[in-house]
Design a protein around this motif. Structure first.
Motif, short mmCIF file in Angstrom:
data_model
loop_
_atom_site.label_atom_id
_atom_site.label_comp_id
_atom_site.label_asym_id
_atom_site.label_seq_id
_atom_site.Cartn_x
_atom_site.Cartn_y
_atom_site.Cartn_z
N UNK A 62 0.83 -1.20 0.00
CA UNK A 62 0.00 0.00 0.00
C UNK A 62 0.87 1.25 0.00
N UNK A 63 1.92 1.27 0.83
CA UNK A 63 2.84 2.41 0.84
C UNK A 63 3.54 2.58 -0.50
N UNK A 64 3.87 1.47 -1.13
CA UNK A 64 4.53 1.52 -2.42
C UNK A 64 3.63 2.15 -3.47
N UNK A 65 2.35 1.86 -3.41
CA UNK A 65 1.42 2.45 -4.37
C UNK A 65 1.26 3.96 -4.17
N UNK A 66 1.57 4.45 -2.98
CA UNK A 66 1.50 5.88 -2.70
C UNK A 66 2.86 6.56 -2.80
N UNK A 67 3.75 5.99 -3.63
CA UNK A 67 5.06 6.56 -3.97
C UNK A 67 6.04 6.66 -2.82
N UNK A 68 5.91 5.84 -1.83
CA UNK A 68 6.92 5.71 -0.79
C UNK A 68 7.71 4.44 -1.07
N UNK A 69 8.32 4.37 -2.27
CA UNK A 69 8.94 3.12 -2.72
C UNK A 69 10.15 2.73 -1.88
N UNK A 70 10.95 3.69 -1.47
CA UNK A 70 12.15 3.37 -0.69
C UNK A 70 11.77 2.82 0.68
N UNK A 71 10.84 3.48 1.35
CA UNK A 71 10.41 3.01 2.66
C UNK A 71 9.68 1.67 2.57
N UNK A 72 8.85 1.52 1.55
CA UNK A 72 8.13 0.26 1.36
C UNK A 72 9.11 -0.89 1.09
N UNK A 73 10.16 -0.62 0.33
CA UNK A 73 11.16 -1.65 0.07
C UNK A 73 11.87 -2.05 1.36
N UNK A 74 12.16 -1.10 2.22
CA UNK A 74 12.79 -1.42 3.49
C UNK A 74 11.90 -2.24 4.40
N UNK A 75 10.64 -1.88 4.49
CA UNK A 75 9.69 -2.63 5.32
C UNK A 75 9.53 -4.04 4.77
N UNK A 76 9.37 -4.15 3.47
CA UNK A 76 9.21 -5.46 2.83
C UNK A 76 10.44 -6.32 3.04
N UNK A 77 11.63 -5.74 2.92
CA UNK A 77 12.86 -6.50 3.11
C UNK A 77 12.98 -7.00 4.55
N UNK A 78 12.71 -6.13 5.50
CA UNK A 78 12.86 -6.52 6.90
C UNK A 78 11.89 -7.63 7.29
N UNK A 79 10.63 -7.47 6.94
CA UNK A 79 9.64 -8.47 7.35
C UNK A 79 9.76 -9.75 6.55
N UNK A 80 10.17 -9.67 5.30
CA UNK A 80 10.40 -10.90 4.53
C UNK A 80 11.58 -11.67 5.10
N UNK A 81 12.63 -10.95 5.49
CA UNK A 81 13.77 -11.61 6.11
C UNK A 81 13.41 -12.27 7.42
N UNK A 82 12.59 -11.61 8.23
CA UNK A 82 12.14 -12.21 9.49
C UNK A 82 11.32 -13.47 9.22
N UNK A 83 10.47 -13.46 8.19
CA UNK A 83 9.68 -14.64 7.89
C UNK A 83 10.58 -15.79 7.44
N UNK A 84 11.58 -15.50 6.61
CA UNK A 84 12.47 -16.56 6.15
C UNK A 84 13.21 -17.17 7.35
#
Length: 136
Positions: A62-84
């Motif tokens: 949702x954040x990525x769709x509102x042009x916060x691509x850098x922050x959205x990428x960081x959130x996605x990376x952190x939580x995806x890494x925690x899930x792995x």
């Protein structure tokens, strides 16, 4: 969206691995795919700790769709890494559990999560904040 790629003399566009990595990290689709796979694995029977991940991944889309691509990428990376990290703790006992439907979906979720970790981390580390993303 993605930065323009360098072109060659023939007019063909060269795409490097870093360009593909940046495109993956800036897209809102991979966190959504990861959230879908995680939900399908842990919704039945309900496992509450893994079910904390899909809402956060969907919020990063949702954040990525509102042009916060850098922050959205960081959130996605952190939580995806925690899930792995969480998913790697469980080891299937028998070989058939690895290659059954649930095992394939688990492998796909971990694979998408690992790629999200690398691509999102790259975008977050090298990304620039736009005018709308300035904090303070």
């Amino acid at each position: 969206m993605t930065s323009p790629s360098p072109s060659t003399k023939e007019g063909k566009v060269e795409r490097s691995a870093l360009n593909y990595l940046r495109a993956w990290g800036e897209s809102p689709v991979p966190p959504t795919i990861a959230a879908t796979l995680i939900t399908s694995l842990h919704a039945r029977p309900p496992q509450f700790l893994p079910l904390l991940f899909p809402p956060v991944l969907l919020a990063s889309s949702f954040l990525n769709l509102y042009d916060y691509t850098t922050d959205a990428a960081g959130i996605s990376a952190a939580w995806s890494g925690l899930y792995v990290l969480l998913a790697r703790r469980r080891r299937p006992e028998h070989m058939m559990q690895r290659f059954g439907t649930r095992g394939v979906v688990r492998g796909a979720a971990m694979g998408v999560g690992a790629v999200n970790l690398v691509a999102g981390g790259w975008v977050y580390a090298t990304g620039k904040r736009g005018e709308g993303e300035n904090v303070g």
